[in-house]
Design an enzyme around this catalytic site. Structure first.
Site, PDB file in Angstrom:
ATOM      1  N   GLU B 281       0.832  -1.201   0.000  1.00 41.78           N
ATOM      2  CA  GLU B 281       0.000   0.000   0.000  1.00 41.78           C
ATOM      3  C   GLU B 281       0.871   1.257   0.000  1.00 41.78           C
ATOM      4  O   GLU B 281       0.555   2.249  -0.658  1.00 41.78           O
ATOM      5  CB  GLU B 281      -0.926  -0.010   1.221  1.00 41.78           C
ATOM      6  N   GLU B 284       2.043   1.772  -3.390  1.00 41.58           N
ATOM      7  CA  GLU B 284       0.941   2.257  -4.216  1.00 41.58           C
ATOM      8  C   GLU B 284       0.729   3.755  -3.990  1.00 41.58           C
ATOM      9  O   GLU B 284       0.555   4.526  -4.939  1.00 41.58           O
ATOM     10  CB  GLU B 284      -0.323   1.484  -3.820  1.00 41.58           C
ATOM     11  N   CYS B 306      -8.370  -2.373   3.590  1.00 42.42           N
ATOM     12  CA  CYS B 306      -8.241  -3.622   4.333  1.00 42.42           C
ATOM     13  C   CYS B 306      -9.492  -3.929   5.136  1.00 42.42           C
ATOM     14  O   CYS B 306      -9.670  -5.041   5.615  1.00 42.42           O
ATOM     15  CB  CYS B 306      -7.022  -3.584   5.244  1.00 42.42           C
ATOM     16  N   SER B 326      -7.368   1.533  -2.443  1.00 41.19           N
ATOM     17  CA  SER B 326      -6.106   0.817  -2.651  1.00 41.19           C
ATOM     18  C   SER B 326      -6.415  -0.581  -3.165  1.00 41.19           C
ATOM     19  O   SER B 326      -7.344  -1.227  -2.697  1.00 41.19           O
ATOM     20  CB  SER B 326      -5.360   0.720  -1.318  1.00 41.19           C
ATOM     21  N   LYS B 365     -15.241 -10.223   7.491  1.00 36.57           N
ATOM     22  CA  LYS B 365     -14.215 -11.059   6.863  1.00 36.57           C
ATOM     23  C   LYS B 365     -14.804 -12.377   6.371  1.00 36.57           C
ATOM     24  O   LYS B 365     -14.286 -12.999   5.440  1.00 36.57           O
ATOM     25  CB  LYS B 365     -13.080 -11.354   7.858  1.00 36.57           C
ATOM     26  N   GLU B 368     -15.936 -11.470   3.118  1.00 33.87           N
ATOM     27  CA  GLU B 368     -14.782 -11.152   2.268  1.00 33.87           C
ATOM     28  C   GLU B 368     -14.134 -12.430   1.743  1.00 33.87           C
ATOM     29  O   GLU B 368     -13.758 -12.523   0.589  1.00 33.87           O
ATOM     30  CB  GLU B 368     -13.758 -10.337   3.073  1.00 33.87           C
ATOM     31  N   GLU B 373     -13.365 -12.356  -6.301  1.00 31.04           N
ATOM     32  CA  GLU B 373     -12.104 -11.718  -6.722  1.00 31.04           C
ATOM     33  C   GLU B 373     -10.910 -12.193  -5.907  1.00 31.04           C
ATOM     34  O   GLU B 373      -9.765 -11.960  -6.304  1.00 31.04           O
ATOM     35  CB  GLU B 373     -12.219 -10.181  -6.570  1.00 31.04           C
ATOM     36  N   CYS B 511     -10.844  -2.117  14.205  1.00 38.05           N
ATOM     37  CA  CYS B 511     -11.076  -3.546  14.400  1.00 38.05           C
ATOM     38  C   CYS B 511     -11.225  -3.908  15.872  1.00 38.05           C
ATOM     39  O   CYS B 511     -11.877  -4.884  16.218  1.00 38.05           O
ATOM     40  CB  CYS B 511      -9.937  -4.358  13.802  1.00 38.05           C
TER      41      CYS B 511
END
Lengths: 178, 585, 606
Positions: B281, B284, B306, B326, B365, B368, B373, B511
């Site tokens: 990241e 990036e 994230c 990102s 998650k 996710e 993807e 989190c």
């Protein structure tokens, strides 16, 4: 969600069910007509209910997006208030008042009579979409109960015999009387 | 927050004794004075709902709910009278008369606020009659809803509002009231972002995390499978609460030991994955900034990605921001990829017999992990996700008391994480971690001293700062709780403010306040968990990802360099605009 | 010149008044035909009033389409100064030359002779659709006077008058207004509460249908006094005619420059907007009403903060009932002292009541506070031997019996009888009806209108409804009765809003005033001869907590606190409530013949 354009077989029925695009246009123009008001959700819902007889998921989505209100708030209002429906009601709406004064004058007997005559339970619409029977918590005409509203017109002193007559008149209009 | 003090101290009388307090609401003044007042809908993180009517007390001769009664000078309060005891018992009986009394079989048996309160007031009800039967909704991969158990406290509605989604609201009215998503849709057909905040605050078992233990047990019991558990940064500072440790107790080593006992073949640290997230990241960010300087068309500010609940939120509510997200994968996904490639080869275990189980403070998650993807080699990289709550159950089921476990280290191949990787669990942690490495990347070779960016730490909903990173002035912002993210984004879109890099966490506190964390969670407890993470960072031998030996090693042996072709293929992903509601006739 | 007015309120229309109107139009080509509102006598509808030249107005009642021709004939005969058709005339008005000597004046009929029509003075007389007619009858002179006064003067006058909220709360209006004036916020709102949803109450509807301009004038004066530039009228959507007339009245008032920008050339500007309800009785509650206008479901919020502090869109808001606001013009014109000349000290002024149920003369009336229930019964034409019960204040009110017949109708006395004035609905229940059925109807209404937010109302009202249904069907037990009583008290004391708080009133008042009806239906007591058993208080165990005396439905237990209590065996009906509730198990059931002590099972206490 998409309204199916089933045309009615009867020749008298000239209007087809509106297409999805037409609904969207109508709803948007209703929303637009209230653009000067603050918090216009309820007036908009009332106009949509009047125009279509019910409030479709598509209409609710339009309101949510255009007014920037969560869809859950729109749906909460639609399901909270007695006036709003999520399904179309029958062509003819019978509403019986069950306020205290009307109950004392045996409104329950009137309901039973109408259930018998129309062949449906209170709160339901018949299979052909012709009649809906509902109760209302007081029309405010308590002095002249029992009160029955048929297609928006209020009738007073409606005991079971008169209720039967009202139902028969409507059935005649629909060609259902023998 | 409701239980925080307002200015000005007043004197009140409680049960004949004088008491001084600066609390705004009477309930918290009574608790401060040591009285235990029954309460069900009240929660210190939300303004009072005053729905359950159990917290009633006698105030100057009138019966009032203490949760929303403001303290006034000279108030005379009685916490127990005949009428009050009667009223509390009746209201509890009324709640129970419309609630399935199947505690023994219920998922939240022994861990339910309603049950605990009923034990104190009454567990039997004399009122029997009609009951609401609404049914279950198990369509979401993150949460399960059993609305027959709902007591209509309203906390989930408020939690979903804080998450910016506003999916839940009261529907219908009177006896038939139900808290539902709109249009009678299943959760999976709605704008739900799976953050699980609703499950974190539900006092009964109406909304719970989706129980994926069975899937994990079948992996563990499958002799052909090599099952690796990876532990998220925030989990080490919160799982202790499930075993009676104080909030903020660090239990990393004990957790690793317990997980081996439960049957995992190896235990790894997601924070190492976070180190890679940071590297990719940061690279990036540096690339985008350089492109902007060259006058190229580039999507800035860059937003972190994230947090999968934030990503879902962006895909549904702000799809125009997708180019700004990102493309770096989240830490546990990166770790799973490394486990099924690098680790698999080094250890000589075929990658299709490796099962990666992520232990997360998060329910999103779970969703996710199922994203198309994020598949590698045709299967999901992460095979299952367990929340802290499910993991604690598994440890208890194995008969282990985590408090007394002997500490063990993580698996020897891919360890140890830097301090930067471990502060991912705090709001502002990702920002600070990435900037530490971006500073290094922008300034060229040579290590800079470790940045401690205090302005982006803490529980404020929106934090803004300006830093000199690698000689460049960067404006950054951090938001936690999507409702706050919305405010920030609207300001950015209107041109009122401009930033270069923005961190967004869907859950308040980041989190550490995630939907899968131990119950109870509140601002104070979350604050303690976050403090522990920063403590770990300040004590860590390596505090910056780019200095982490294992990171350097894996890049040199396998990934080449941040942003390389291999890294792009394995450690980056893409996002898709999503419809908020799927309605079919 | 023959001029005829036809009463065209909803009641009249539902009885056929529109047909009468059209019939008169056809029958008399060159007469002047106009609309009027409702005089209040539903049982006389359809009503037509005819004035010929200077002769006194004649009032025809229960007119049908067939009568139209005859009425025109009578009119024509009067033009020729010939008296004809007296038998068709119901009454006459004191205006103009005498015609029919033997016909009563309307003010002397049993329905009207005791009424004091202040607020409803113009109802049934003015054309509700004509602002000119309103002005001709003195309309808007109060507004003119008010605009020359200072706002604080108006508030102080209203406070001095002692006017209390007519929607049911009875809160002093002037005090409510003052609270808003002292707020630092610049923006204030005024909402006229026309969400009359009480079954049995329809006087607000009649008032608005018959004299909407008076309501508008009251709103304008209030808005001026409160510094409000945007007012709302929240009205029930079921009242279609009233809504139409309000819309028309607002438009007409705006056209006459009596509403809108710079009213009557002053700095005062006001916009009145209509907001319609959508079928939720609870929206008559202030905070629920505000939620509704704000575009949400109508769920109440806990008070404080009160709307006067934080109301519509967070701003200080005054919410007044329609009737309250309709009182304002007269108070401004005639002064606070004039207003205090009617009614009682704590409850000054007059109140509109609606009468319905088992009576001949149904409709709305207006009486000074302090008039007795027997007066009202007289006006309603109630036969003395048919007087079983009266429901006051709708389903949130209470049921009173013949014992209360001399009770004055004002806030204090009615509360003393465990009922409430409410919005003024009075329903008479005759000998043939079961009081328990009335309780059942009322609870059915409450259950369907509860918003569902708080536990005691959402769950509790359903439970007491289920118990009442069981008892009414003859399947109730004595435990049911005990639970009914104690649960009702919890609902009353812990509900979040007024709807829940008043929901158990019918139950509690009927237990107190009509206990026989419960006794008759609970099988456990049928056949158990009362003098076979008796309840005794054990002096050793009695702590004098006084709980038994409080809950005894016949008030048969006496005693001083902390001293041993005693049961009067002549008054005791052996219901057993005291024994079940005694926290010290000090009351036991004795079998008189065998002199045995039986232990009562106490349920629900651990």
């Amino acid at each position: 969600m998409l309204m199916s354009g089933k045309a009615d077989a009867k020749k008298e029925e000239t209007a087809k069910s509106p297409s999805s695009y037409e609904i969207e246009e109508s709803v948007l123009s209703i929303i637009d007509s209230h653009s000067e008001e603050k918090s216009p959700l309820l007036p908009i819902l009332q106009d949509v209910q009047k125009a279509f007889g019910f409030i479709s998921p598509q209409a609710m989505l339009e309101m949510s997006e255009t007014l920037d209100i969560p869809l859950s708030q729109v749906y909460s209002a639609v399901t909270f208030y007695n006036e709003f429906r999520t399904k179309k009601r029958g062509k003819h709406l019978f509403r019986v008042c069950i306020g205290t004064a009307c109950c004392i004058k045996k409104a329950d007997a009137v309901i039973l009579e109408l259930e018998k005559e129309l062949g449906i339970q209170c709160g339901q619409t018949d299979g052909k979409g012709l009649f809906t029977l509902e109760t209302v918590n007081c029309f405010g005409a308590c002095g002249l109960g029992p009160i029955v509203e048929v297609d928006g017109r209020i009738f007073s002193l409606v005991e079971p015999k008169k209720a039967k007559a009202l139902a028969e008149e409507v059935k005649k209009k629909e060609g259902l009387q023998k | 927050m409701p239980d925080e003090e307002k200015s000005g101290i007043v004197q009140i009388e409680i049960n004949g004794r004088k008491h001084e307090t600066a609390q705004k609401y009477l309930l918290y003044a009574l608790e401060e004075a040591g009285y235990v007042i029954p309460k069900l809908c009240s929660h210190p993180d939300f303004e009072p709902f005053a729905n359950c009517r159990l917290c009633v007390v006698d105030v100057n001769g009138e019966i009032k709910t203490s949760c929303n009664t403001e303290v006034r000078q000279g108030m005379v309060v009685k916490t127990e009278t005949e009428n009050i005891t009667e009223a509390r018992r009746h209201n509890m009986e009324l709640i129970l008369s419309n609630h399935p009394l199947d505690c023994d079989y219920c998922y939240r048996n022994m861990r339910c606020e309603l049950q605990a309160l009923a034990e104190k007031i009454t567990k039997a009800t004399r009122y029997a009659g009609a009951e609401r039967k609404i049914g279950k909704d198990e369509s979401s991969s993150a949460i399960t809803r059993d609305m027959d158990k709902c007591i209509l406290c309203g906390r989930c509605i408020a939690a979903c509002e804080r998450a910016g989604v506003c999916l839940l609201d009261y529907t219908k009215r009177g006896f038939n009231t139900a808290i539902m998503p709109p249009l009678g849709l299943k959760i999976s057909d709605t704008s739900c972002i799976s953050c699980g905040q609703c499950s974190l605050f539900c006092p009964a078992a109406a909304i719970t995390e989706r129980d994926d233990r069975a899937d994990v047990y079948s992996f563990i019991n499958d002799k052909e499978k090599f099952v690796i558990a990876q532990v998220a940064p925030s989990v080490r500072a919160s799982i202790g609460e499930e075993f009676g440790l104080a909030p903020g107790s660090i239990a990393t080593g004990r957790l690793a030991a317990c997980l081996k006992e439960v049957g995992f073949d190896a235990v790894c640290d997601t924070s190492v994955g976070a180190d890679f997230t940071i590297m990719e990241e940061a690279a990036e960010l540096v690339r985008r900034i350089k492109e902007r300087e060259e006058g190229k068309e580039v999507a800035l500010p860059m937003f972190t990605s994230c947090c999968p609940a934030w990503v879902s939120f962006a895909e549904e509510f702000y799809p125009e921001l997708i180019p700004n997200l990102s493309t770096t994968k989240s830490p546990h996904e990166i770790m799973a990829v490394l486990l099924k490639t690098y680790y698999s080869e080094k250890k000589g275990i075929p990658s299709d017999s490796i099962a990666v189980i992520s232990i997360m403070p998060c329910t999103a998650k779970k969703a996710e992990a199922k994203r198309v993807e994020l598949k590698i080699m045709g299967t999901p990289a992460v095979d299952a996700v367990l929340t802290v709550r499910e993991t604690a159950r598994m440890i208890r089921e194995a008969g282990i008391d985590l408090k007394r476990a002997k500490e063990e280290n993580f698996d020897d191949l891919i360890r140890d994480a830097s301090g930067a990787g471990q502060i991912f669990g705090a709001t502002g942690g990702v920002m600070e971690a990435v900037l530490r490495t971006a500073d290094f990347m922008l300034s060229g070779a040579g290590s800079s001293c470790c940045l401690e960016l205090r302005e982006v730490r803490g529980m404020s909903g929106i934090k803004e700062a300006e830093y000199s990173i690698g000689g460049k002035k960067l404006r950054v912002a951090v938001a936690n709780g999507n409702a706050n993210a919305k405010i920030l984004i609207d300001r950015i879109k209107s041109g009122e403010e401009s930033f270069d890099f923005v961190e967004i966490m869907a859950c308040p506190g980041g989190c550490s306040g995630g939907g899968g964390q131990p119950i109870p969670s509140n601002r104070k407890i979350i604050g303690e968990r976050i403090k522990a993470l920063y403590l770990i960072d300040s004590d860590a031998p390596v505090r910056m990802s780019h200095e982490n030996p294992i990171v350097k090693q894996i890049y040199s042996e396998f990934l080449e360099s941040p942003g390389s072709g291999t890294a792009e293929k394995l450690l980056h992903t893409y996002y898709v605009k999503k419809k908020k509601f799927s309605i079919t006739d | 010149m023959i001029s005829i007015r036809v009463g065209l309120g909803s009641c009249g229309i539902s009885s056929g008044a529109l047909e009468v109107y059209n019939g008169l139009k056809k029958a008399g080509q060159d007469i002047s035909l106009s609309k009027a509102g409702c005089m209040g006598a539903c049982f006389l509808e359809p009503l037509a009033e005819m004035k010929v030249d200077n002769f006194e107005t004649l009032i025809f009642a229960n007119v049908s389409q067939d009568d139209c021709r005859r009425i025109i004939e009578i009119g024509k005969s009067l033009e020729k100064k010939k008296e004809r058709g007296a038998q068709l005339v119901y009454a006459k008005r004191r205006d103009g030359e005498l015609v029919f000597k033997n016909v009563k004046y309307i003010d002397d009929t049993e329905f009207f002779n005791e009424q004091v029509k202040n607020v409803s003075a113009k109802c049934g007389i003015v054309d509700p659709e004509s602002i000119e007619d309103y002005k001709r009858n003195g309309g808007f002179s109060a507004l003119k006077k008010a605009l020359a006064m200072k706002p604080e003067e108006i508030v102080s006058e209203v406070k001095k008058s002692g006017l209390r909220g007519r929607g049911g709360s009875g809160f002093p209006t002037g005090v409510k207004w003052e609270a808003v004036l002292s707020s630092p916020e610049k923006e204030h709102y005024l909402i006229c509460n026309f969400d009359e949803g009480d079954p049995g109450a329809f006087m607000n509807r009649a008032l608005v249908e018959s004299d909407p301009f008076e309501v508008i004038e009251g709103i304008e004066i209030a808005a001026y006094a409160l510094g409000v530039s945007q007012a709302f009228i929240y009205t029930r959507s079921e009242y279609t005619l009233a809504v139409e007339r309000l819309k028309n009245a607002i438009a007409e008032t705006e056209k006459s420059n009596l509403l809108g920008e710079n009213i009557l050339g002053t700095d005062f500007s006001l916009k009145i907007s209509l907001r319609l309800g959508a079928g939720a009785f609870v929206c008559g509650e202030e905070t629920a009403l505000i939620s509704s206008i704000e575009g949400r479901s109508g769920r109440p919020f806990p008070k404080p903060p009160y709307p006067a502090e934080k109301g519509l869109w967070g701003m200080p808001t005054v919410i007044n009932n329609v009737e309250t606001l309709a009182n304002i013009p007269a108070i401004i014109l005639n002064g606070a002292d004039w207003f205090r000349g009617f009614g009682t000290g704590p409850s000054p002024g007059t109140k509109m009541f609606s009468l319905s149920g088992d009576v001949k003369n149904s409709g709305y009336i207006e009486l000074p506070f302090g008039s007795t229930l027997s007066q009202v019964a007289g006006i309603a034409g109630l036969k003395k031997d048919n007087f079983k019960a009266v429901q006051l204040g709708g389903p949130s009110g209470g049921l009173v019996s013949k014992a209360h017949v001399k009770m004055p109708l004002d806030y204090e006395s009615i509360e003393g009888a465990e009922a409430i004035v409410g919005s003024g609905g009075i329903v008479f229940i005759g000998k043939k009806r079961a009081v328990i059925d009335v309780v059942r109807y009322g609870l059915r209404f409450i259950v369907s209108e509860s918003c569902g937010r708080c536990v005691p109302c959402r769950e509790g009202t359903m439970r007491i409804y289920e118990i009442i249904e069981r008892i009414a069907a003859g399947n109730g037990t004595s435990d049911d009765l005990l639970n009914l009583y104690v649960l009702s008290n919890t609902i009353k004391s812990t509900s979040l809003c007024g709807l829940g708080e008043t929901a158990p009133n019918l139950v509690l008042s009927s237990i107190r005033n009509f206990f026989e009806e419960y006794e008759e239906r609970i099988p456990l007591w049928k056949g158990k001869a009362p003098n076979l058993i008796s309840f005794q208080i054990d002096a050793a165990k009695c702590n004098g907590c006084h709980l038994c005396a409080t809950i005894c439905p016949k008030k048969a237990i006496s005693g001083k606190r902390l001293e041993t209590h005693e049961i009067n065996q002549d008054m005791c009906i052996r219901c057993g409530l005291c024994a079940k509730e005694c926290p010290f198990s000090a009351i036991e059931e004795h079998l008189a013949e065998k002199d045995q002590k039986l232990k009562i099972e106490r349920k629900g206490k651990e």
